[in-house]
Scaffold this motif. Structure first.
Motif, PDB file in Angstrom:
ATOM      1  N   ILE A  31       3.231 -10.081   5.374  1.00  0.00           N
ATOM      2  CA  ILE A  31       3.253  -8.439   5.508  1.00  0.00           C
ATOM      3  C   ILE A  31       4.267  -7.767   5.094  1.00  0.00           C
ATOM      4  O   ILE A  31       4.159  -6.677   4.543  1.00  0.00           O
ATOM      5  N   PHE A  32       5.460  -8.112   5.885  1.00  0.00           N
ATOM      6  CA  PHE A  32       6.793  -7.376   5.299  1.00  0.00           C
ATOM      7  C   PHE A  32       7.131  -7.668   4.062  1.00  0.00           C
ATOM      8  O   PHE A  32       7.590  -6.401   3.359  1.00  0.00           O
ATOM      9  N   LEU A  33       6.861  -8.492   3.325  1.00  0.00           N
ATOM     10  CA  LEU A  33       7.235  -8.630   1.788  1.00  0.00           C
ATOM     11  C   LEU A  33       6.230  -7.783   1.056  1.00  0.00           C
ATOM     12  O   LEU A  33       6.596  -7.259   0.278  1.00  0.00           O
ATOM     13  N   VAL A  34       5.121  -8.015   1.441  1.00  0.00           N
ATOM     14  CA  VAL A  34       4.022  -6.937   0.806  1.00  0.00           C
ATOM     15  C   VAL A  34       4.497  -5.431   0.925  1.00  0.00           C
ATOM     16  O   VAL A  34       4.473  -4.605  -0.030  1.00  0.00           O
ATOM     17  N   ARG A  35       4.569  -4.871   2.219  1.00  0.00           N
ATOM     18  CA  ARG A  35       5.228  -3.826   2.541  1.00  0.00           C
ATOM     19  C   ARG A  35       6.422  -3.262   1.809  1.00  0.00           C
ATOM     20  O   ARG A  35       6.662  -2.104   1.741  1.00  0.00           O
ATOM     21  N   MET A  36       7.428  -4.386   1.710  1.00  0.00           N
ATOM     22  CA  MET A  36       8.596  -3.900   1.108  1.00  0.00           C
ATOM     23  C   MET A  36       8.479  -3.160  -0.373  1.00  0.00           C
ATOM     24  O   MET A  36       9.275  -2.457  -0.820  1.00  0.00           O
ATOM     25  N   TYR A  37       7.346  -3.603  -1.057  1.00  0.00           N
ATOM     26  CA  TYR A  37       7.051  -3.314  -2.447  1.00  0.00           C
ATOM     27  C   TYR A  37       6.238  -1.892  -2.485  1.00  0.00           C
ATOM     28  O   TYR A  37       6.154  -1.483  -3.442  1.00  0.00           O
ATOM     29  N   ILE A  38       5.627  -1.643  -1.379  1.00  0.00           N
ATOM     30  CA  ILE A  38       4.803  -0.447  -1.512  1.00  0.00           C
ATOM     31  C   ILE A  38       5.727   0.937  -0.972  1.00  0.00           C
ATOM     32  O   ILE A  38       6.339   1.083  -0.162  1.00  0.00           O
ATOM     33  N   LYS A  39       5.565   1.558  -2.171  1.00  0.00           N
ATOM     34  CA  LYS A  39       6.564   3.053  -1.823  1.00  0.00           C
ATOM     35  C   LYS A  39       5.456   4.233  -1.799  1.00  0.00           C
ATOM     36  O   LYS A  39       4.716   4.478  -2.783  1.00  0.00           O
ATOM     37  N   GLY A  40       5.527   4.874  -0.676  1.00  0.00           N
ATOM     38  CA  GLY A  40       4.528   6.047  -0.490  1.00  0.00           C
ATOM     39  C   GLY A  40       5.217   7.350  -0.915  1.00  0.00           C
ATOM     40  O   GLY A  40       4.359   8.253  -0.732  1.00  0.00           O
ATOM     41  N   HIS A  41       6.562   7.269  -1.107  1.00  0.00           N
ATOM     42  CA  HIS A  41       7.070   8.681  -0.866  1.00  0.00           C
ATOM     43  C   HIS A  41       8.189   8.622  -2.211  1.00  0.00           C
ATOM     44  O   HIS A  41       8.622   7.656  -2.478  1.00  0.00           O
ATOM     45  N   THR A  42       8.110   9.633  -2.730  1.00  0.00           N
ATOM     46  CA  THR A  42       8.844   9.762  -4.139  1.00  0.00           C
ATOM     47  C   THR A  42      10.045  10.827  -3.926  1.00  0.00           C
ATOM     48  O   THR A  42       9.676  12.056  -3.434  1.00  0.00           O
ATOM     49  N   ASP A  43      11.308  10.762  -4.161  1.00  0.00           N
ATOM     50  CA  ASP A  43      12.263  11.608  -3.959  1.00  0.00           C
ATOM     51  C   ASP A  43      12.311  12.479  -5.163  1.00  0.00           C
ATOM     52  O   ASP A  43      12.877  12.060  -6.264  1.00  0.00           O
ATOM     53  N   THR A  44      11.692  13.540  -5.304  1.00  0.00           N
ATOM     54  CA  THR A  44      11.679  14.466  -6.415  1.00  0.00           C
ATOM     55  C   THR A  44      12.534  15.874  -6.141  1.00  0.00           C
ATOM     56  O   THR A  44      12.284  16.846  -6.922  1.00  0.00           O
ATOM     57  N   GLU A  45      13.355  15.825  -5.047  1.00  0.00           N
ATOM     58  CA  GLU A  45      14.084  17.069  -4.678  1.00  0.00           C
ATOM     59  C   GLU A  45      15.075  17.579  -6.151  1.00  0.00           C
ATOM     60  O   GLU A  45      15.066  18.535  -6.487  1.00  0.00           O
ATOM     61  N   SER A  46      15.445  16.596  -6.831  1.00  0.00           N
ATOM     62  CA  SER A  46      16.548  16.867  -7.752  1.00  0.00           C
ATOM     63  C   SER A  46      15.825  17.372  -9.087  1.00  0.00           C
ATOM     64  O   SER A  46      16.316  18.435  -9.524  1.00  0.00           O
ATOM     65  N   VAL A  47      14.658  17.095  -9.231  1.00  0.00           N
ATOM     66  CA  VAL A  47      13.729  17.296 -10.350  1.00  0.00           C
ATOM     67  C   VAL A  47      13.341  18.816 -10.072  1.00  0.00           C
ATOM     68  O   VAL A  47      13.401  19.856 -10.976  1.00  0.00           O
TER      69      VAL A  47
ATOM     70  N   LYS B  41      -3.572  -3.812  -3.114  1.00  0.00           N
ATOM     71  CA  LYS B  41      -3.451  -3.678  -4.830  1.00  0.00           C
ATOM     72  C   LYS B  41      -4.351  -2.606  -5.300  1.00  0.00           C
ATOM     73  O   LYS B  41      -4.032  -1.997  -6.052  1.00  0.00           O
ATOM     74  N   GLU B  42      -5.438  -2.441  -4.385  1.00  0.00           N
ATOM     75  CA  GLU B  42      -6.656  -1.449  -5.067  1.00  0.00           C
ATOM     76  C   GLU B  42      -6.008   0.077  -4.375  1.00  0.00           C
ATOM     77  O   GLU B  42      -7.083   0.857  -4.574  1.00  0.00           O
ATOM     78  N   ASP B  43      -5.317   0.129  -3.625  1.00  0.00           N
ATOM     79  CA  ASP B  43      -4.909   1.514  -3.013  1.00  0.00           C
ATOM     80  C   ASP B  43      -4.437   2.423  -4.202  1.00  0.00           C
ATOM     81  O   ASP B  43      -3.772   2.083  -4.762  1.00  0.00           O
ATOM     82  N   THR B  44      -5.142   3.655  -3.972  1.00  0.00           N
ATOM     83  CA  THR B  44      -4.801   4.800  -4.920  1.00  0.00           C
ATOM     84  C   THR B  44      -3.579   5.594  -4.318  1.00  0.00           C
ATOM     85  O   THR B  44      -3.765   6.873  -4.860  1.00  0.00           O
ATOM     86  N   LEU B  45      -3.153   5.322  -3.254  1.00  0.00           N
ATOM     87  CA  LEU B  45      -2.426   6.652  -2.539  1.00  0.00           C
ATOM     88  C   LEU B  45      -1.300   7.030  -3.620  1.00  0.00           C
ATOM     89  O   LEU B  45      -1.008   7.983  -3.651  1.00  0.00           O
ATOM     90  N   PHE B  46      -0.581   6.037  -4.081  1.00  0.00           N
ATOM     91  CA  PHE B  46       0.641   6.160  -4.479  1.00  0.00           C
ATOM     92  C   PHE B  46       0.339   6.836  -5.894  1.00  0.00           C
ATOM     93  O   PHE B  46       0.972   8.074  -6.401  1.00  0.00           O
ATOM     94  N   GLN B  47      -0.762   6.566  -6.543  1.00  0.00           N
ATOM     95  CA  GLN B  47      -1.322   6.973  -7.823  1.00  0.00           C
ATOM     96  C   GLN B  47      -1.448   8.470  -7.698  1.00  0.00           C
ATOM     97  O   GLN B  47      -1.075   9.286  -8.405  1.00  0.00           O
ATOM     98  N   LYS B  48      -2.161   8.797  -6.513  1.00  0.00           N
ATOM     99  CA  LYS B  48      -2.555  10.188  -6.156  1.00  0.00           C
ATOM    100  C   LYS B  48      -1.330  11.222  -6.045  1.00  0.00           C
ATOM    101  O   LYS B  48      -1.112  12.185  -6.441  1.00  0.00           O
ATOM    102  N   ILE B  49      -0.181  10.381  -5.068  1.00  0.00           N
ATOM    103  CA  ILE B  49       1.173  11.043  -5.032  1.00  0.00           C
ATOM    104  C   ILE B  49       1.779  11.459  -6.146  1.00  0.00           C
ATOM    105  O   ILE B  49       2.445  12.585  -6.477  1.00  0.00           O
TER     106      ILE B  49
END
Lengths: 171, 274
Positions: A31-47, B41-49
């Motif tokens: 689970i840790f390895l999988v979540r390590m590659y998930i990025k839910g936030h993008t740093d776009t302040e500079s842009v 894999k099927e999650d679309t959250l990042f795509q939407k963000i």
């Protein structure tokens, strides 16, 4: 004989505890390895800050000079009459309560004397300026920009320097 | 002897059950981990963000352009887009929860048209989002968030009379008042039928000139706050002609706006864009 059986049972239980612990470690690692590659936030302040600066400088409805005779805006020429809070707030409107961005625009002449300054989202600019450039939660990202411009004051065109400071909260 | 006595303490059945249980446990854990990985894999959250920020920055960039702009955004992933003042919300089609939103900077000093689906051939792609920024676009000042269609660009300024078939004489009067000549054998053909429909329905055969006429009439209706739907039709009345069939309830305002749309059809030259 009974002593051996009890020993066997207790050995099995200890062995099972070890097995379950190992299993938990494996599951957590995956689970840790999988979540390590998930990025839910993008740093776009500079842009965002760069876009805001471009908007101030090049949008015809911002502070850029509009030539009535030519019928077009003149990029790089600032109309000093438009350099005020009202124009800036209307050109980049985020709603009544703007917690997205703030900026300060200063116009200097070629001798580095302040000609005029204006703020975009003044209330939050003054709130955020002490937090600018710091790191951590609640901090504010800042960007400084300086460029040579021509500004129109009355009927005359003068050389000048424009300094823009943009603040965008990180959270 | 000691070892033999230990083995007697555990039966073959127990050993087998233990092994079966271990296999089951392995399969259960493996299946749940596979299920978790698949869900990620099927999650679309990042795509939407990514999508919502991309569109938001696109709008801000268009505000910065010193001129009129028309932009076709062809990276739509089949999400639902809702543009409201200062906010863009993206939702997955068919799923009520999980919407993502981001702020939009609005320029109060000019007209900005947020996208709706575009219509017809000659334009890039029917599923593109189209953004438009115009300084001199005519818009009803009391209705700032009105959505206009983007009409096909084709030369239609030839001076021919219009043919009409209408349930009333007032449409002819409005056309003549707009200096549009009317004749039984003219082109295009405007058919106006009264029926109990909500709003206005405009049917057209599908050729580009009919599409432009329908689009211009729809935009003129929209200026008065009247919604209209443009629908394809393979009716014999319209086939092979430049024609539109309009169904609406009897309303002088609608007829007046239809006449305005027809007038624009003849006045609009190829160099102009709507």
């Amino acid at each position: 004989m009974e002593g051996n059986r009890k020993g066997l049972i207790s050995f099995e239980m200890i062995y099972w505890i070890a097995r379950v612990m190992f299993l938990i470690i494996v599951i957590v690692s995956i689970i840790f390895l999988v979540r390590m590659y998930i990025k839910g936030h993008t740093d776009t302040e500079s842009v965002e800050m760069t876009m805001m600066i471009n908007h101030f400088l090049y949008s015809p409805d911002s502070i850029m000079y509009y030539d009535e005779i030519a019928g077009r805006p003149m990029p790089g020429i600032i109309d000093i009459d438009k350099l005020n809070e009202l124009t800036l707030d209307r050109a980049f409107y985020f709603g009544e309560k703007n917690t997205m961005a703030a900026a300060k625009i200063e116009l200097y002449d070629i001798k580095n004397s302040l000609v005029k300054e204006a703020m975009y989202n003044k209330i939050y600019y003054e709130r955020w300026i002490p937090l600018a450039g710091k790191s951590g939660a609640g901090a504010v990202a800042e960007k400084d920009f300086e460029t040579l411009v021509v500004y129109k004051s009355g009927k005359t065109f003068n050389n000048g320097i424009m300094r823009i400071k943009v603040l965008i909260p990180k959270s | 002897m000691g070892r033999l006595s230990q083995k007697r303490g555990v039966t073959a059945v127990e050993t087998t059950l233990l092994v079966v249980f271990e296999i089951f446990l392995v399969l259960a854990v493996g299946a749940s981990l596979m299920f978790y990985v698949n869900k990620v894999k099927e999650d679309t959250l990042f795509q939407k963000i990514h999508h919502v920020k991309d569109l938001s920055f696109l709008v801000e960039a268009m505000h910065s352009v010193p001129g009129n702009t028309l932009f076709f955004y062809n990276e739509s992933f089949g999400f639902k887009y809702k543009f409201s003042p200062n906010r863009l919300e993206i939702t997955e089609t068919g799923i009520a929860l999980g919407s993502v939103y981001y702020w939009l900077a609005e320029n109060l000093n000019l007209n900005f048209i947020y996208p709706e689906e575009i219509l017809g051939p000659g334009l890039k792609n029917e599923t593109d989002l189209v953004f438009k920024k115009a300084q001199d676009f005519e818009i009803n000042p009391s209705d700032q968030n009105i959505d206009f269609r983007i009409c096909p660009v084709i030369e239609t300024s030839e001076e021919t009379p219009v043919a009409i078939k209408s349930d009333s004489e007032s449409l002819k009067g409005f056309l003549l008042g707009n200096e549009v000549s009317v004749s039984e054998s003219g082109s295009p053909l405007i058919i106006l039928k009264y029926s109990y429909v909500e709003g206005v329905e405009i049917y057209m055969p599908g050729d580009i000139k009919s599409m432009k006429l329908a689009c211009l009439i729809s935009n003129e209706l929209k200026k008065e706050g009247i919604n209209s739907a443009i629908l394809p039709s393979d009716s014999a009345e319209l086939k092979g002609k430049t024609a539109v069939l309009i169904e609406s309830d009897s309303n002088l305002k609608i007829e007046r706006q239809i006449a305005q749309g027809v007038k624009r059809y003849f006045e609009w030259k190829e160099t102009e864009k709507d």
